[in-house]
Design an enzyme around this catalytic site. Sequence first.
Site, PDB file in Angstrom:
ATOM      1  N   GLU A  40       0.823  -1.218   0.000  1.00  0.00           N
ATOM      2  CA  GLU A  40       0.000   0.000   0.000  1.00  0.00           C
ATOM      3  C   GLU A  40       0.855   1.265   0.000  1.00  0.00           C
ATOM      4  O   GLU A  40       0.420   2.318  -0.483  1.00  0.00           O
ATOM      5  CB  GLU A  40      -0.937   0.010   1.214  1.00  0.00           C
ATOM      6  CG  GLU A  40      -2.183  -0.871   1.086  1.00  0.00           C
ATOM      7  CD  GLU A  40      -1.942  -2.343   1.394  1.00  0.00           C
ATOM      8  OE1 GLU A  40      -0.808  -2.724   1.753  1.00  0.00           O
ATOM      9  OE2 GLU A  40      -2.901  -3.127   1.261  1.00  0.00           O
ATOM     10  N   ASP A  63     -22.237  -0.680  12.397  1.00  0.00           N
ATOM     11  CA  ASP A  63     -21.308  -0.948  11.300  1.00  0.00           C
ATOM     12  C   ASP A  63     -21.764  -0.406   9.940  1.00  0.00           C
ATOM     13  O   ASP A  63     -22.866   0.127   9.811  1.00  0.00           O
ATOM     14  CB  ASP A  63     -21.080  -2.471  11.228  1.00  0.00           C
ATOM     15  CG  ASP A  63     -19.625  -2.814  11.014  1.00  0.00           C
ATOM     16  OD1 ASP A  63     -18.989  -2.153  10.182  1.00  0.00           O
ATOM     17  OD2 ASP A  63     -19.136  -3.739  11.680  1.00  0.00           O
TER      18      ASP A  63
HETATM   19  C1  LIG Z   1     -13.881   3.123   7.410  1.00  0.00           C
HETATM   20  C2  LIG Z   1     -13.500   1.702   7.111  1.00  0.00           C
HETATM   21  C3  LIG Z   1     -13.466   0.765   8.145  1.00  0.00           C
HETATM   22  C4  LIG Z   1     -13.102  -0.551   7.907  1.00  0.00           C
HETATM   23  N1  LIG Z   1     -13.085  -1.438   8.948  1.00  0.00           N
HETATM   24  C5  LIG Z   1     -12.662  -2.713   8.733  1.00  0.00           C
HETATM   25  C6  LIG Z   1     -12.552  -3.624   9.822  1.00  0.00           C
HETATM   26  O1  LIG Z   1     -12.828  -3.292  10.965  1.00  0.00           O
HETATM   27  N2  LIG Z   1     -12.101  -4.881   9.553  1.00  0.00           N
HETATM   28  C7  LIG Z   1     -11.766  -5.298   8.288  1.00  0.00           C
HETATM   29  O2  LIG Z   1     -11.339  -6.442   8.116  1.00  0.00           O
HETATM   30  N3  LIG Z   1     -11.897  -4.456   7.229  1.00  0.00           N
HETATM   31  C8  LIG Z   1     -12.328  -3.180   7.426  1.00  0.00           C
HETATM   32  N4  LIG Z   1     -12.438  -2.307   6.375  1.00  0.00           N
HETATM   33  C9  LIG Z   1     -12.149  -2.781   5.005  1.00  0.00           C
HETATM   34  C10 LIG Z   1     -10.668  -2.947   4.761  1.00  0.00           C
HETATM   35  O3  LIG Z   1      -9.964  -1.783   5.116  1.00  0.00           O
HETATM   36  C11 LIG Z   1     -10.407  -3.253   3.293  1.00  0.00           C
HETATM   37  O4  LIG Z   1     -11.018  -4.497   3.003  1.00  0.00           O
HETATM   38  C12 LIG Z   1      -8.936  -3.287   2.929  1.00  0.00           C
HETATM   39  O5  LIG Z   1      -8.813  -3.456   1.530  1.00  0.00           O
HETATM   40  C13 LIG Z   1      -8.216  -4.405   3.633  1.00  0.00           C
HETATM   41  O6  LIG Z   1      -6.860  -4.391   3.277  1.00  0.00           O
HETATM   42  P1  LIG Z   1      -6.033  -5.730   3.120  1.00  0.00           P
HETATM   43  O7  LIG Z   1      -6.513  -6.399   1.857  1.00  0.00           O
HETATM   44  O8  LIG Z   1      -4.617  -5.255   2.998  1.00  0.00           O
HETATM   45  O9  LIG Z   1      -6.277  -6.580   4.316  1.00  0.00           O
HETATM   46  C14 LIG Z   1     -12.794  -0.974   6.596  1.00  0.00           C
HETATM   47  C15 LIG Z   1     -12.831  -0.032   5.559  1.00  0.00           C
HETATM   48  C16 LIG Z   1     -13.178   1.284   5.799  1.00  0.00           C
HETATM   49  C17 LIG Z   1     -13.204   2.259   4.671  1.00  0.00           C
HETATM   50 MN   LIG Z   2      -3.250  -5.228   1.396  1.00  0.00          MN
END
Ligand SMILES: Cc1cc2nc3c(=O)[nH]c(=O)nc-3n(C[C@H](O)[C@H](O)[C@H](O)COP(=O)(O)O)c2cc1C
Ligand SMILES: [Mn+2]
Length: 487
Positions: free
Chosen positions: A240, A289
């Site tokens: 990222e 949520d």
């Molecule tokens: C405001 C916001 C809150 C989020 N909260 C969560 C969370 O609590 N847990 C989770 O797994 N993903 C959450 N997400 C979604 C992840 O950030 C998203 O799926 C992200 O692409 C995950 O990154 P990764 O693929 O590197 O794990 C949230 C997204 C946003 C915009």
């Molecule tokens: Mn990722």
Amino acid sequence: MSYPSFNAFLDALRAADELLTIDSPVATELEITAIADAQMKSPGGGKALLFTKPTIDGKVSEFPVAINTMGSRKRMAMSLKVDAIDEIAEQMAFLMKAKPPGNLREAWDLVRNGIDVVHARPRTVRSGPCKEVIHLAGDGFGLDQIPVLLCWPKDGGRFVTLPNVHTRDPDTGARNIGMYRMQVYDALSTGMHWQVHKVAARHGKRYYERGEPMPVAVCLGGDPALTFAATAPLPDGLDEILLAGFLRKKSIDMVKCETCDIMVPAESDFVIEGEVRPGEMRAEGPFGDHTGFYTPVDDYPIFHVKAITHRKGAVYPATIVGQPPMEDFYMGTASVRIFLPIFQMNFPEIKDMALPAEGVFHNLVFVSIKKQYAYQAYKIMHGLWGMGQMMFAKYIVVVDDDCDVHNTSEVLFRMCANTDPKRDSAFVQNPSDALDHGTSAPNVGSHMGIDATRKLVGEGYDRGWPDLVVMAPEVEARVADLIAKLR
Ligand SMILES: Cc1cc2nc3c(=O)[nH]c(=O)nc-3n(C[C@H](O)[C@H](O)[C@H](O)COP(=O)(O)O)c2cc1C
Ligand SMILES: [Mn+2]
């Protein structure tokens, strides 16, 4: 193309009349949510808000709270320093065309290499603004002094809602940044809500298998490009920080944590350092949520804080989720737009895609295609269900390329008019979003695809497809002036 600080972004919002400042004391317990929700529900997403005197249990906090800073098309574009997100999508498409990749893996490699094109690899620095104030655990400073919101009446506690959670794959050293909410348990510990399908959960599993504590660093604020990158649905293994560097066209200065060797953006407002210990879990939630409902209590890892460092004059960035539309709709829409050229690499027939606010990210996906052969709509559904976080898509509606997927009423019109429900739908089993309370069991469920395209030979329809009612273009041109005058 970049902001040197979160405050610089707030200055830009203020100058563009996109930021309202509230100088009277407002409680972090529910009141900020109530005010922010009213902005998020007003047309186009309202304004960003800066609370200069947020109170924690009645006491004014040292740190202001900023919220809804990305919650409109304009502010989302401003966070990435463009006039419109389309500009970034065009750069992405340009990258794809410069050296067309043969498959999806190559497409992502191109994005990675695009970083070189814009000279945006991260730089290591020895110190930075995020180290202006350093607190080690035990010196009396803790999360209870940061204005973390109690968002909704039935929430299990205060939640950090815009955290950029940095972890590492213990096997490869690869970095990941994800946004996973954190429930504050006490001044020095929180929950860590990485859902089972997310990259940090996979990293955690490897640490547990190795029986080693997992170093984690949580960054708040800094250049908003970082916050956006943490939410972007990148494939596992794509950094990222490189995406953020690509987006802002400037290297990100990275500095080492005080208590572990994780590298974090030096311009962050806050860095919360700590660790997650193998096997240790605690009840997390309930939490109002994205789904618009409270997600129930479930066990998640515990994050133990070892240090908190921050800028002088740090601002605490927050968002709220809840019934749509909310701020995150604009973040999700920007993601879809920016990554559409990559989807199109794999599926050139895709014209456009939208995740309407009512579907809260994955519940509802509209996709338009230039259909050339029978059952092509099904190929697209299955393709999307097999791609990254698109696996969660509960309903996928495929329409022809002359339908504007960003206009929900146009899509519903096509869907209602063009389908014989039994003939034109497909059901599959797939992983489901961990937040989905509609499924009978957590994390898995059925998903439905609806083919709302006009039917071709070979699709079980031989009545001769009718034409859409539209005016002749030459007549429209002839009376265009008069139409405009009557408006
Ligand atoms: C405001 C916001 C809150 C989020 N909260 C969560 C969370 O609590 N847990 C989770 O797994 N993903 C959450 N997400 C979604 C992840 O950030 C998203 O799926 C992200 O692409 C995950 O990154 P990764 O693929 O590197 O794990 C949230 C997204 C946003 C915009
Ligand atoms: Mn990722």
